[in-house]
Design a protein around this motif. Structure first.
Motif, PDB file in Angstrom:
ATOM      1  N   VAL A 157       0.834  -1.204   0.000  1.00 24.93           N
ATOM      2  CA  VAL A 157       0.000   0.000   0.000  1.00 24.93           C
ATOM      3  C   VAL A 157       0.866   1.250   0.000  1.00 24.93           C
ATOM      4  CG1 VAL A 157      -1.707   1.342   1.294  1.00 24.93           C
ATOM      5  CG2 VAL A 157      -1.927  -1.152   1.147  1.00 24.93           C
ATOM      6  N   ASP A 158       0.559   2.168  -0.910  1.00 26.16           N
ATOM      7  CA  ASP A 158       1.181   3.494  -0.944  1.00 26.16           C
ATOM      8  C   ASP A 158       0.079   4.527  -0.726  1.00 26.16           C
ATOM      9  OD1 ASP A 158       3.858   2.624  -1.652  1.00 26.16           O
ATOM     10  OD2 ASP A 158       3.036   2.144  -3.621  1.00 26.16           O
ATOM     11  N   ARG A 159       0.378   5.551   0.078  1.00 29.63           N
ATOM     12  CA  ARG A 159      -0.635   6.555   0.418  1.00 29.63           C
ATOM     13  C   ARG A 159      -0.655   7.685  -0.611  1.00 29.63           C
ATOM     14  NH1 ARG A 159      -2.709   5.004   5.564  1.00 29.63           N
ATOM     15  NH2 ARG A 159      -1.451   3.211   6.188  1.00 29.63           N
ATOM     16  N   VAL A 160      -1.853   8.166  -0.876  1.00 28.32           N
ATOM     17  CA  VAL A 160      -2.051   9.292  -1.788  1.00 28.32           C
ATOM     18  C   VAL A 160      -2.818  10.374  -1.020  1.00 28.32           C
ATOM     19  CG1 VAL A 160      -3.149  10.089  -3.909  1.00 28.32           C
ATOM     20  CG2 VAL A 160      -2.093   7.812  -3.831  1.00 28.32           C
ATOM     21  N   PRO A 161      -2.138  11.418  -0.545  1.00 29.08           N
ATOM     22  CA  PRO A 161      -2.847  12.499   0.162  1.00 29.08           C
ATOM     23  C   PRO A 161      -3.870  13.138  -0.765  1.00 29.08           C
ATOM     24  CG  PRO A 161      -0.466  12.687   0.447  1.00 29.08           C
ATOM     25  CD  PRO A 161      -0.686  11.657  -0.615  1.00 29.08           C
ATOM     26  N   LEU A 162      -5.063  13.370  -0.209  1.00 26.47           N
ATOM     27  CA  LEU A 162      -6.163  13.853  -1.039  1.00 26.47           C
ATOM     28  C   LEU A 162      -7.031  14.798  -0.225  1.00 26.47           C
ATOM     29  CD1 LEU A 162      -7.454  13.231  -3.914  1.00 26.47           C
ATOM     30  CD2 LEU A 162      -8.983  11.696  -2.684  1.00 26.47           C
ATOM     31  N   PRO A 163      -7.357  15.970  -0.768  1.00 22.96           N
ATOM     32  CA  PRO A 163      -8.288  16.852  -0.053  1.00 22.96           C
ATOM     33  C   PRO A 163      -9.663  16.205   0.023  1.00 22.96           C
ATOM     34  CG  PRO A 163      -7.914  17.659  -2.280  1.00 22.96           C
ATOM     35  CD  PRO A 163      -6.935  16.542  -2.062  1.00 22.96           C
ATOM     36  N   ARG A 164     -10.371  16.468   1.091  1.00 22.13           N
ATOM     37  CA  ARG A 164     -11.707  15.885   1.245  1.00 22.13           C
ATOM     38  C   ARG A 164     -12.695  16.651   0.383  1.00 22.13           C
ATOM     39  NH1 ARG A 164     -13.291  12.049   4.555  1.00 22.13           N
ATOM     40  NH2 ARG A 164     -15.524  11.683   4.764  1.00 22.13           N
ATOM     41  N   LEU A 165     -13.301  15.962  -0.571  1.00 19.67           N
ATOM     42  CA  LEU A 165     -14.292  16.560  -1.463  1.00 19.67           C
ATOM     43  C   LEU A 165     -15.619  15.849  -1.252  1.00 19.67           C
ATOM     44  CD1 LEU A 165     -12.186  16.772  -4.746  1.00 19.67           C
ATOM     45  CD2 LEU A 165     -12.747  18.655  -3.218  1.00 19.67           C
ATOM     46  N   ASP A 166     -16.605  16.594  -0.819  1.00 20.20           N
ATOM     47  CA  ASP A 166     -17.917  15.996  -0.593  1.00 20.20           C
ATOM     48  C   ASP A 166     -18.711  16.011  -1.891  1.00 20.20           C
ATOM     49  OD1 ASP A 166     -17.534  15.415   2.119  1.00 20.20           O
ATOM     50  OD2 ASP A 166     -17.951  17.490   2.665  1.00 20.20           O
ATOM     51  N   VAL A 167     -18.362  15.058  -2.756  1.00 14.39           N
ATOM     52  CA  VAL A 167     -19.026  14.921  -4.056  1.00 14.39           C
ATOM     53  C   VAL A 167     -19.501  13.481  -4.176  1.00 14.39           C
ATOM     54  CG1 VAL A 167     -18.826  15.250  -6.538  1.00 14.39           C
ATOM     55  CG2 VAL A 167     -17.319  16.523  -4.997  1.00 14.39           C
ATOM     56  N   SER A 168     -20.729  13.281  -4.559  1.00 11.53           N
ATOM     57  CA  SER A 168     -21.210  11.917  -4.791  1.00 11.53           C
ATOM     58  C   SER A 168     -21.978  11.864  -6.094  1.00 11.53           C
ATOM     59  CB  SER A 168     -22.105  11.443  -3.635  1.00 11.53           C
ATOM     60  OG  SER A 168     -23.394  12.016  -3.726  1.00 11.53           O
ATOM     61  N   ALA A 169     -21.821  10.750  -6.782  1.00 11.96           N
ATOM     62  CA  ALA A 169     -22.509  10.585  -8.060  1.00 11.96           C
ATOM     63  C   ALA A 169     -24.022  10.579  -7.862  1.00 11.96           C
ATOM     64  CB  ALA A 169     -22.046   9.285  -8.731  1.00 11.96           C
TER      65      ALA A 169
END
Length: 202
Positions: A157-169
């Motif tokens: 496992v490698d981590r990918v920092p990601l901003p939290r985006l409250d988007v849902s299909a």
């Protein structure tokens, strides 16, 4: 070459998918990211997923002119039967041999991984690029049930920092049905194609 694979139903593809692809590319110095719309997403059976051909066209519209290092594969749409990630990775590696591979996924998908088809084969074929969203497992621990079920997982496992985006299909589909604004959550090309084809009740 270092290649990331981002699968999903993409029903429809939205901003969070593009941000995840870009974050994985940056964090892991990937040369390419391949988006793979599921042909027959067996983990979502009975949930009313849109036809594969429509989702494939929308995903192409999402990346065209936006992510020059990304491409969309129809490998699962062409394949008959359920869409299994292990088979997709095997086919991609046969088509593009001699590369390094990462399968990009989120926390929920990682927690569910033991229930997937041949999960051991998945982590054998590719490293896992885990989206680490803000506020999600801040202690860095992986889902204990997944670690217990898949020996050797943690080392893959490698981590990918990601901003939290409250988007849902599902929320975007609701907005489209009710004529509400979807920009900038839906890329312009996706909005235009949805309008042109009258998808999602738009």
């Amino acid at each position: 070459m270092r290649i990331g694979v981002l699968g999903g139903t993409f029903d429809p593809p939205h901003l969070a998918h593009l941000v995840l692809a870009a974050a994985a590319r940056q964090a892991l110095t990937l040369d390419r990211v391949v988006l793979v719309p599921a042909g027959d997403p067996w983990r979502k059976a009975g949930s009313g997923v849109s036809p594969a051909a429509e989702r494939l066209a929308l995903t192409r519209a999402a990346v065209e002119g936006v992510l020059p290092w990304a491409e969309v594969s129809e490998i699962e749409v062409r394949r008959e039967g359920p869409s299994y990630t292990a088979e997709t990775l095997e086919e991609l590696q046969a088509e593009f041999p001699g590369n390094e591979w990462w399968f990009i996924l989120g926390w929920d998908a990682l927690a569910d991984l033991p229930n997937w088809h041949e999960p051991e084969r998945i982590i054998e074929l590719a490293r896992l690029a885990l989206a680490q969203r803000g506020g999600e497992s801040t202690d860095g621990a992986l889902p204990p049930e997944t670690v217990a079920a898949l020996p050797g997982l943690a080392a893959r496992v490698d981590r990918v920092p990601l901003p939290r985006l409250d988007v849902s299909a599902s929320e975007l589909r609701r907005r489209l049905r009710e004529g509400e604004e979807t920009a900038p959550l839906l890329p312009a090309g996706v909005r235009e194609l949805i309008a042109a084809r009258g998808l999602y009740g738009a």
